[in-house]
Design a protein around this motif. Structure first.
Motif, short mmCIF file in Angstrom:
data_model
loop_
_atom_site.label_atom_id
_atom_site.label_comp_id
_atom_site.label_asym_id
_atom_site.label_seq_id
_atom_site.Cartn_x
_atom_site.Cartn_y
_atom_site.Cartn_z
N ALA A 1 0.87 -1.18 0.00
CA ALA A 1 0.00 0.00 0.00
C ALA A 1 0.90 1.22 0.00
O ALA A 1 2.09 1.15 0.33
CB ALA A 1 -0.91 0.00 1.23
N GLY A 2 0.34 2.36 -0.38
CA GLY A 2 1.12 3.59 -0.41
C GLY A 2 1.71 3.90 0.95
O GLY A 2 0.99 4.02 1.95
N LEU A 3 3.03 4.04 1.01
CA LEU A 3 3.71 4.25 2.29
C LEU A 3 3.89 5.73 2.61
O LEU A 3 4.55 6.06 3.59
CB LEU A 3 5.07 3.56 2.27
N GLY A 4 3.30 6.59 1.81
CA GLY A 4 3.40 8.02 2.08
C GLY A 4 2.40 8.53 3.09
O GLY A 4 2.51 9.66 3.55
N GLY A 5 1.41 7.70 3.44
CA GLY A 5 0.44 8.13 4.45
C GLY A 5 -0.99 7.73 4.16
O GLY A 5 -1.74 7.38 5.06
N ALA A 6 -1.40 7.72 2.88
CA ALA A 6 -2.80 7.41 2.56
C ALA A 6 -3.08 5.92 2.63
O ALA A 6 -4.19 5.50 2.96
CB ALA A 6 -3.15 7.95 1.17
N GLY A 7 -2.10 5.09 2.31
CA GLY A 7 -2.27 3.65 2.40
C GLY A 7 -3.18 3.06 1.35
O GLY A 7 -3.76 1.99 1.56
N PHE A 8 -3.29 3.68 0.17
CA PHE A 8 -4.14 3.13 -0.88
C PHE A 8 -3.41 1.96 -1.55
O PHE A 8 -2.21 2.05 -1.84
CB PHE A 8 -4.47 4.20 -1.92
N PRO A 9 -4.10 0.83 -1.78
CA PRO A 9 -3.44 -0.34 -2.40
C PRO A 9 -2.78 0.02 -3.72
O PRO A 9 -3.41 0.53 -4.64
CB PRO A 9 -4.60 -1.32 -2.58
N SER A 10 -1.49 -0.26 -3.81
CA SER A 10 -0.71 0.16 -4.99
C SER A 10 -1.16 -0.53 -6.26
O SER A 10 -1.19 0.08 -7.34
CB SER A 10 0.78 -0.10 -4.74
#
Length: 542
Positions: A147-156
């Motif tokens: 998942a996005g590790l920048g903060g939002a955590g949306f499945p890549s």
């Protein structure tokens, strides 16, 4: 994008975005030493859901032995993102436990007792990933739980699965929030892997150009990427480095897009709507690990910083590690009572205070901040808004924070929707400049949560209505079918009567009575035969 716009991007032109602030950076506390590896904890608590979207279906049961990297959940029908065992050990429990959330919510977790062996589940590395199809790469990224590790955590994988023409892939290494240096150290120490992950992302997305954006306050990372990109002749023309001026929140997705391309993502829109796709440097690194080495996402870099910790720095932390274990290793001494030390998950602008230090580190945990009261004063008493307009001046989304706060207090959710509440990125710039100490972001987060809850309840009600209407339709259909059967039976009786008349009966009723008499005669004959059989059986037995 227009040809003029593309040529300006290729030339390295940068734009700017509305608002923004310049808070003290305080990054030197944690960026001076290499990333350390945190020793394994004795117990891990792995939340089943660590991303935006649906959770996966649990694959293990209490008492099962698992190994590091073994899937604990599978996507299932809802296509949820899987989670993996952070180390080898035994499943102790599958139940609700507190998670890292501003409200102290609980969620379904899998508790694992580590055996200390750190035995690994078999991996499937693929160094020659260029031979894999797009579908195969997407499946591997999904299976690795990235998942996005920048903060939002949306499945890549879901983000990459969107199929629209792309002009640029953007790799976000800005990390603009004060104190946090996890991406900075990752870029210094693993730049080659990040570039490899960028190339994989380009292959999957079908995009032939990428921009790696790094804020100017990270000169070491900039120097390393400049050198590596110049050495890689094959990618030098397709991957370009951009140095972003220091301003918070330049690392926000929409803000960085405007800086790099001059384009604005529409309200409620996505970067792909303007021909762009963005991923964090940590995500690019994780994708390299998953594809080239076959290692799923079971750890990440976490910054531990602030004046109240003995060993500030960055640590490789297995997901599911209790926060208390990480802080103890970094030299934090917890206090209780009125003088209890705050522990903030995230940075000073977008983070939130933890009420329980036993909550686990998850995929979107990038920082644990332990500030003294002198470096980060506790929240003060909220006062009345003086209508100074400072919040609107610094809002990077060009919203009206003052108006949003009034609407949130009044629970005017329709008004909040009209004022584009969900365009708020919760950067905290408005609260930072507010002279009345109003926790504006708190009101926005609460209003967003309530709106989402209302939407969920409305969706449930809609589903219930559809089920009720379907049931009513079924009952009505069954009723009509019964009536039709009765009608057909009545018609059959009439037809039989008509046949009897045609056969010569003087009166249809006589034919009916005759049929009844025949039926009674058959029953009487059957009864007599049964009685005779019983008498014979009794005679033989005597």
């Amino acid at each position: 994008m227009s040809a003029i716009n593309i040529s300006a991007i290729e030339a390295g032109q940068l734009w700017s975005f509305h608002g923004g602030i310049h808070p003290p950076e305080r990054k030197q506390l944690s960026n001076q030493t290499p990333i350390q590896t945190l020793p394994l904890s004795k117990t891990f608590v792995v939340p089943v859901k660590q991303h935006s979207g649906n959770s996966g279906e649990i694959l293990v049961a209490v008492g099962d032995y698992v190994r590091a990297g073994q899937p604990l959940t599978q996507p299932g029908l809802q296509r949820g993102l899987p989670v993996h065992a952070p180390t080898s050990g035994t499943v102790l429990a599958i139940d609700e436990q507190p998670i890292a959330h501003p409200s102290g919510l609980t969620d379904l977790t899998i508790t694992l007792a580590a055996d200390g062996q750190d035995a690994w589940y078999p991996t499937t590395p693929c160094p020659d990933y260029q031979q894999l199809s797009r579908a195969e790469l997407l499946e591997r990224i999904q299976a690795a739980g990235i998942a996005g590790l920048g903060g939002a955590g949306f499945p890549s994988a879901q983000k990459l699965a969107l199929q629209r023409p792309l002009e640029y892939l953007i790799i976000n290494g800005v990390e603009c929030e004060p104190y946090i240096t996890a991406d900075d150290r990752l870029m210094r120490e693993h730049a080659a892997e990040i570039i490899s992950g960028t190339e994989i992302l380009m292959q999957v997305s079908g995009c032939n150009k990428a921009l790696i954006a790094i804020e100017e306050n990270k000169p070491e990372a900039i120097a390393i990427f400049t050198q590596l990109l110049s050495e890689r002749a094959a990618t030098a023309s397709s991957i370009a480095l951009r140095q972003v001026p220091v301003k918070y929140p330049s690392g926000g997705e929409k803000q960085l897009i405007e800086i790099l391309t001059g384009r604005q993502v529409p309200s409620r829109g996505l970067p792909i709507d303007v021909g762009l796709l963005m991923h964090n440097v940590g995500t690019a690194f994780a994708i390299h690990q998953a594809i080239v080495l076959g290692i799923p996402l079971i750890q990440r870099v976490v910054t531990v910083t602030g004046e109240q910790v003995d060993k500030p720095g960055n640590y490789w932390v297995r997901l599911g590690t209790p926060v208390a274990d990480l802080l103890a290793y970094a030299g934090f001494h917890e206090t209780t009572g009125k003088a209890a030390q705050r522990v903030i998950m995230g940075g000073p602008m977008m983070g939130f205070a933890l009420a329980n230090l036993q909550v686990p580190v998850v995929k979107i945990t990038n920082c644990l901040l332990l500030p003294s009261t002198t470096e980060l004063a506790p929240a003060q008493q909220e006062m009345n808004c003086i209508r100074c307009g400072a919040c609107a001046d610094v809002c990077p989304a060009q919203l009206l924070p003052q108006q949003l706060q009034w609407l949130a207090k009044a629970k005017d959710y329709d008004g909040l929707e009209q004022q584009n509440l969900f365009d708020c990125i919760e950067c905290g710039a408005c609260a930072y400049v507010c002279p009345s100490e109003i926790p504006l972001v708190h009101y926005y987060r609460k209003a967003k949560a309530e709106i989402r809850n209302i939407a969920r309840e409305k969706a449930k009600a809609e589903i219930a209505r559809e089920r009720f209407e379907a049931r009513q339709e079924r009952l009505e259909r069954e009723k009509q079918e019964r009536l039709e059967r009765h009608r057909q039976a009545a018609e059959a009786r009439k037809a039989a009567q008509a046949e009897a008349v045609a056969a010569g009966a003087d009166n249809p009723q006589d034919a009916v009575q005759a049929a009844i008499a025949r039926a009674k005669a058959r029953k009487a004959a059957q009864a007599a035969a049964a009685a005779k059989a019983n008498d014979s059986a009794e005679g033989e037995s005597s």
